[in-house]
Design an enzyme around this catalytic site. Structure first.
Site, PDB file in Angstrom:
ATOM      1  N   ARG A 110       5.469   3.483 -10.008  1.00  0.00           N
ATOM      2  CA  ARG A 110       5.791   3.505  -8.567  1.00  0.00           C
ATOM      3  C   ARG A 110       7.108   4.245  -8.328  1.00  0.00           C
ATOM      4  O   ARG A 110       7.293   4.896  -7.307  1.00  0.00           O
ATOM      5  CB  ARG A 110       5.843   2.093  -7.986  1.00  0.00           C
ATOM      6  CG  ARG A 110       6.968   1.253  -8.536  1.00  0.00           C
ATOM      7  CD  ARG A 110       7.043  -0.123  -7.901  1.00  0.00           C
ATOM      8  NE  ARG A 110       7.926  -0.977  -8.684  1.00  0.00           N
ATOM      9  CZ  ARG A 110       8.877  -1.757  -8.162  1.00  0.00           C
ATOM     10  NH1 ARG A 110       9.041  -1.829  -6.867  1.00  0.00           N
ATOM     11  NH2 ARG A 110       9.628  -2.492  -8.935  1.00  0.00           N
ATOM     12  N   GLU A 113      -2.030  -3.509   7.484  1.00  0.00           N
ATOM     13  CA  GLU A 113      -2.578  -2.481   6.608  1.00  0.00           C
ATOM     14  C   GLU A 113      -3.808  -1.795   7.196  1.00  0.00           C
ATOM     15  O   GLU A 113      -4.022  -0.597   6.978  1.00  0.00           O
ATOM     16  CB  GLU A 113      -2.931  -3.080   5.234  1.00  0.00           C
ATOM     17  CG  GLU A 113      -1.730  -3.587   4.440  1.00  0.00           C
ATOM     18  CD  GLU A 113      -1.209  -4.947   4.908  1.00  0.00           C
ATOM     19  OE1 GLU A 113      -1.861  -5.588   5.769  1.00  0.00           O
ATOM     20  OE2 GLU A 113      -0.151  -5.380   4.431  1.00  0.00           O
ATOM     21  N   GLN A 144      -0.970 -11.403  -5.048  1.00  0.00           N
ATOM     22  CA  GLN A 144      -0.374 -10.061  -4.977  1.00  0.00           C
ATOM     23  C   GLN A 144      -0.920  -9.131  -6.062  1.00  0.00           C
ATOM     24  O   GLN A 144      -0.574  -7.959  -6.100  1.00  0.00           O
ATOM     25  CB  GLN A 144       1.147 -10.135  -5.143  1.00  0.00           C
ATOM     26  CG  GLN A 144       1.803 -11.357  -4.528  1.00  0.00           C
ATOM     27  CD  GLN A 144       1.825 -11.321  -3.025  1.00  0.00           C
ATOM     28  OE1 GLN A 144       2.383 -10.398  -2.442  1.00  0.00           O
ATOM     29  NE2 GLN A 144       1.204 -12.296  -2.379  1.00  0.00           N
TER      30      GLN A 144
END
Lengths: 321, 275
Positions: A16, A64, A127
């Site tokens: 990331r 989202e 998550q």
């Protein structure tokens, strides 16, 4: 790569982080690149882009579904939007929008999921994204990429930007071993053979590439010649590399930080069934959600380590005889 | 194409569009006539007066964009685009609606009609897409605007309100949403399924400019679109008060004609009424 090259596998950036740095570079190079983010920019690493290009960065709040469809509209009008969130949220909360407003009209949206797999750690299963590749691969026309390290991420984010069409790029939270030397060339859809081998092929994506390299080194000491292939592009598959692996080594182990259902393994198995049936084994998460823990502790507990890859290779070899 | 502000001409076009809708859904033996008929004046006013577009040059970069978010009302969009003269929406094929191989898919599909700005059909998503387009126009310093038609039942979808927050927060004033407020959805009357009132207050609370035209009065719609164009710093929503099935006596306000096509006898009677 040279045969029997030694891999140091020193810890490098999280994928990331490499994504965030590359995004800033791309922003400088191309003013059509825009970013939408759902209140996670400091985690998805789009924060750097937001600071340098505030006029091209759109906060969506924690929404989202809207974020994905906003990206669709931006792409329809000629922009190259990157939509980023945790993979778990991007692919599930945004899935219907990915289907109808991105895949179906085939719009040029780049989706970057971060915090994929179980190595996100302490935050736990809500998550953790262990089904994102299955979802992404189910979308017609999608290209799906899961890079192994920072070098691969940077190169493949660039390659995804250069191509027209929807792309999902899967990245992770934790720092991962460096597999590639700077300057390594990547081509979307073309697997990379990292270690030559003739007895068995170890295929993997993401952080399981480094684990497969370690497994190959263990196997070599036992006199087993293991080929290691980085399948960084999950869709479209490099069927030629799969065909060669099946025909030349006669046994394939696929390892991934993902549910074994619907991940790279079943996709490779389908190709193997069509091209050249051979023995296969699968290392991945089996029909369960994980739990909180350290990333390393979780990878150990859920069997996503070199010893499990090596054990799967030995099983495959035993069945091959 | 014949763009005009003349009410009599626009009304005549609307009447022709209604005839198409009845014939198309009748020929298809399925489809959504009620919510197509309620949106006729909105689309006719947009395509024949308000919007800058060129059917001969559908990819013109500076064109205004239109999205039919309530994609099940595809017949009204097909009929209007066909009357405009878009090459990929031929008038003489309107009655192939919903048939295998037809460009006139059950819901708008830009793989079949490239002049469409978006493929729709799954409710709740078009407003977000329109706002994304609006952002792109603003980034490029372009004056083109985006119009999106929403169903009243459709705005029960949560994503609409995510988009509403976004549009106001980012001051996307080049987007105009039109709610086709015909007060009927598939299972019955909106007030009995999931009440939307106080609807104007909801949009105002979300930061939108609200205009409430009579959705069958073209002059009222023209005035509302002019107010939207003059509104800066926030997006505008037209809550267009309409009648489901408008123009056909036995379809008006009748929940049955949300998703049921007229029989051949009903087509005949409807066309008499729309003569």
């Amino acid at each position: 790569m040279a045969a029997k090259a030694k891999f140091e596998l020193k810890l490098g950036p999280a994928t990331r982080e490499a994504f965030g740095a590359t995004l800033v570079e791309l922003g400088r190079e191309n003013k059509d690149i825009v970013v939408v983010d759902a209140d996670l920019s400091k985690s998805t690493m789009t924060y750097g882009f937001s600071k340098e290009f505030p006029e091209r960065f759109f906060t969506c709040g924690i929404a989202e579904a809207n974020m994905v469809a906003i990206a669709s509209g931006l792409a329809a009008a000629g922009k190259i939007p990157f939509a980023a969130s945790f993979s778990a949220f991007l692919m599930t909360k945004g899935f219907e929008q990915l289907r109808v407003t991105v895949a179906y009209p085939n719009f040029n949206v780049k989706l970057v999921g971060t915090h994929s797999g179980i190595s996100i750690g302490e935050d736990g299963p809500s998550q953790m994204s262990v089904e994102d590749l299955a979802l992404a691969c189910s979308l017609p026309g999608f290209t799906v990429i899961a890079p192994a390290d920072g070098v691969a991420t940077s190169a493949l984010v660039r390659a995804a930007t250069a191509m027209v069409g929807p792309v999902f790029i899967r990245t992770g939270r934790v720092k991962v071993p460096v597999v590639y030397a700077a300057g390594q060339q990547f081509e979307v859809g073309k697997a990379i053979e990292l270690i030559e081998g003739s007895d068995v092929t170890l295929m993997a994506h993401g952080l399981m590439v480094a684990e497969s390299i370690r497994a190959a080194e263990t196997l070599e000491a036992e006199g087993i010649s293991a080929r290691v292939v980085d399948m960084h592009t999950i869709k479209p598959l490099d069927r030629e590399a799969i065909h060669r692996a099946a025909a030349e080594t006669g046994a394939i182990v696929v390892s991934e930080e993902h549910l074994v259902d619907g991940g790279l393994g079943v996709r490779v198995a389908q190709a193997v069934a069509e091209l050249h049936p051979c023995v296969m084994e699968f290392v991945g998460i089996r029909n369960t959600y994980a739990e909180s823990g350290t990333p390393d502790g979780l990878l150990d507990k859920y069997g996503l380590r070199a010893p499990e890859v090596a054990a799967a290779a030995r099983r495959a070899l035993a069945r091959k005889k | 194409m014949r763009k005009t502000k003349d009410l009599a001409q626009l009304q005549a076009i609307a009447r022709g569009v209604r005839r198409h809708i009845v014939e198309m859904t009748g020929a298809a033996k399925s489809g959504h006539p009620g919510g197509s008929l309620s949106a006729v004046e909105t689309l006719v006013t947009l395509y024949f007066d308000v919007m800058n577009h060129d059917p001969a040059n559908p990819r013109w970069a500076d064109r205004d964009r239109f999205i039919l978010s309530k994609g099940h009302a595809a017949p009204v969009l097909y009929a209007v685009m066909a009357e405009c003269g878009y090459a990929d929406t031929p008038v003489d094929q309107l009655n192939t609606l919903r048939k295998l191989g037809s460009v006139y898919q059950g819901h708008p599909d830009r793989r079949f009609i490239p002049s469409l700005e978006a493929s729709t059909g799954s409710l709740g998503q078009g407003l977000s897409v329109a706002i994304g387009m609006g952002l792109a126009a603003r980034l490029d310093g372009k004056a083109w605007r985006t119009y999106v038609v929403l169903g009243d039942g459709e705005i029960q979808e949560g994503q609409i309100w995510e988009a509403a927050m976004f549009g106001a927060f980012h001051k996307v004033d080049n987007v105009v949403a039109i709610v086709d407020y015909n007060r009927i959805q598939l299972d019955g009357f909106v007030k009995d399924i999931m009440e939307l009132e106080p609807l104007a207050d909801k949009w105002r609370a979300f930061g939108w400019q609200v205009v409430e035209p009579d959705g069958h009065d073209i002059a009222s719609l023209q005035k509302a679109f002019a107010e939207a164009a003059a509104t800066k710093g926030k997006p505008t929503v037209l809550i267009a008060h309409t009648i489901k099935g408008k123009g056909v006596s036995f379809m008006e306000n009748n929940p049955k004609f949300h998703g049921v096509a007229p029989t051949p006898a009903e087509v005949e009677q409807a066309l008499k009424e729309l003569a």
